[in-house]
Enzyme design. Structure first.
Site, PDB file in Angstrom:
ATOM      1  N   ASP A  65       0.851  -1.193   0.000  1.00 11.16           N
ATOM      2  CA  ASP A  65       0.000   0.000   0.000  1.00 11.16           C
ATOM      3  C   ASP A  65       0.885   1.241   0.000  1.00 11.16           C
ATOM      4  O   ASP A  65       2.103   1.128   0.151  1.00 11.16           O
ATOM      5  CB  ASP A  65      -1.037  -0.014   1.132  1.00 11.16           C
ATOM      6  CG  ASP A  65      -0.440  -0.107   2.523  1.00 11.16           C
ATOM      7  OD1 ASP A  65      -1.204  -0.081   3.483  1.00 11.16           O
ATOM      8  OD2 ASP A  65       0.791  -0.215   2.665  1.00 11.16           O
ATOM      9  N   TYR A  67       3.044   4.711   0.638  1.00 11.28           N
ATOM     10  CA  TYR A  67       3.764   5.281   1.779  1.00 11.28           C
ATOM     11  C   TYR A  67       2.795   6.176   2.546  1.00 11.28           C
ATOM     12  O   TYR A  67       1.971   6.866   1.947  1.00 11.28           O
ATOM     13  CB  TYR A  67       4.945   6.125   1.290  1.00 11.28           C
ATOM     14  CG  TYR A  67       6.021   5.360   0.547  1.00 11.28           C
ATOM     15  CD1 TYR A  67       6.678   4.281   1.144  1.00 11.28           C
ATOM     16  CD2 TYR A  67       6.405   5.730  -0.747  1.00 11.28           C
ATOM     17  CE1 TYR A  67       7.689   3.593   0.464  1.00 11.28           C
ATOM     18  CE2 TYR A  67       7.419   5.046  -1.419  1.00 11.28           C
ATOM     19  CZ  TYR A  67       8.054   3.980  -0.814  1.00 11.28           C
ATOM     20  OH  TYR A  67       9.049   3.305  -1.476  1.00 11.28           O
ATOM     21  N   PHE A  78       6.419   2.005  -4.621  1.00 14.53           N
ATOM     22  CA  PHE A  78       7.843   2.185  -4.300  1.00 14.53           C
ATOM     23  C   PHE A  78       8.388   3.576  -4.655  1.00 14.53           C
ATOM     24  O   PHE A  78       9.515   3.902  -4.313  1.00 14.53           O
ATOM     25  CB  PHE A  78       8.720   1.109  -4.965  1.00 14.53           C
ATOM     26  CG  PHE A  78       8.457  -0.281  -4.455  1.00 14.53           C
ATOM     27  CD1 PHE A  78       8.879  -0.657  -3.181  1.00 14.53           C
ATOM     28  CD2 PHE A  78       7.773  -1.211  -5.228  1.00 14.53           C
ATOM     29  CE1 PHE A  78       8.630  -1.938  -2.693  1.00 14.53           C
ATOM     30  CE2 PHE A  78       7.519  -2.495  -4.747  1.00 14.53           C
ATOM     31  CZ  PHE A  78       7.947  -2.864  -3.480  1.00 14.53           C
ATOM     32  N   HIS A 187      11.194  -9.344  -0.530  1.00 13.68           N
ATOM     33  CA  HIS A 187      10.852  -7.908  -0.561  1.00 13.68           C
ATOM     34  C   HIS A 187      12.127  -7.078  -0.394  1.00 13.68           C
ATOM     35  O   HIS A 187      13.049  -7.492   0.313  1.00 13.68           O
ATOM     36  CB  HIS A 187       9.863  -7.612   0.579  1.00 13.68           C
ATOM     37  CG  HIS A 187       9.164  -6.306   0.434  1.00 13.68           C
ATOM     38  ND1 HIS A 187       9.701  -5.123   0.890  1.00 13.68           N
ATOM     39  CD2 HIS A 187       7.978  -6.004  -0.144  1.00 13.68           C
ATOM     40  CE1 HIS A 187       8.863  -4.139   0.612  1.00 13.68           C
ATOM     41  NE2 HIS A 187       7.803  -4.633  -0.019  1.00 13.68           N
TER      42      HIS A 187
END
Length: 221
Positions: A65, A67, A78, A187
């Site tokens: 989701d 920032y 990202f 990740h």
């Protein structure tokens, strides 16, 4: 329901916009934005789709989701806007690109330049409350982004899907592995990367090799 999204996506997703869950989702999002500080700003919720039109999609990167800090989220997973310090996950992404492709570390964490080349930077959940990670999960966004992935899988061929971490890998169930290239790794967050689950994955060179094989343009990461 009328959704402000690029016409190429509207054509593909119009059925989704008429479903009851989507109407409930939009009502929830409108209420949240009126009562609390939420990210990204309203005009950027569908930025990933505006920068990367349906016909241009060559690569899909799936985030969790947005920032949740002030000024960070810009609607692309990202990515942060120009002038905003890079979060740790993004720093690790650029470190891997540096090691994989020998490209210098960029000055900005704004990934619009990727999106404009055909990289769909798709968060599973497109909105969040300030300082409350995951606060808009379970409200319908996941159903919507599952549908997006499925439409890409069904209607396109030879797309590269980059699934980073457990959350993204779950989305793999929506992808036809016979039609597309799916690359999985840990990740890029420090927790995962420092345990040896991220660095050395070479996803960026592997993506470009595949695109080149298929006669497509490589991504300038």
């Amino acid at each position: 329901m009328q959704v402000k999204i690029h016409p190429s996506w509207n054509e593909v997703l119009s059925d989704e916009f008429e479903k009851p869950y989507f109407n409930s989702l939009i009502d929830f999002v409108k209420q949240e934005y009126s009562q609390a500080t939420c990210y990204p700003k309203g005009s950027q919720i569908f930025s990933a789709f505006d920068h990367c039109t349906f016909d241009k999609v060559e690569v899909v990167i799936i985030g969790q989701d947005p920032y949740h800090g002030p000024g960070q989220a810009n609607g692309l997973c990202f990515s942060v806007s120009d002038g905003i310090p890079m979060p740790p996950s993004l720093i690790n992404i650029f470190k891997e690109i540096e090691a994989d492709l020998g490209k210098p570390f960029p000055q900005t964490g704004n990934l619009e330049r990727w999106a404009d080349q055909g990289v769909l930077l798709l968060n599973a959940v497109l909105t969040v409350r300030q300082s409350e990670a995951g606060s808009h999960q379970g409200r319908g966004w996941e159903t919507f982004t599952d549908a997006v992935i499925q439409k890409i899988s069904e209607k396109k061929k030879d797309v590269v899907f980059l699934l980073w971490g457990g959350f993204a890998k779950k989305k793999g169930a929506r992808i036809d592995m016979q039609r597309h290239l799916v690359l999985e790794t840990g990740h890029p967050s420090p927790l995962s990367a420092n345990r040896g689950l991220w660095f050395g994955n070479k996803h960026f060179s592997k993506t470009n090799e595949f695109l080149k094989e298929k006669g497509k343009k490589e991504i300038n990461w």
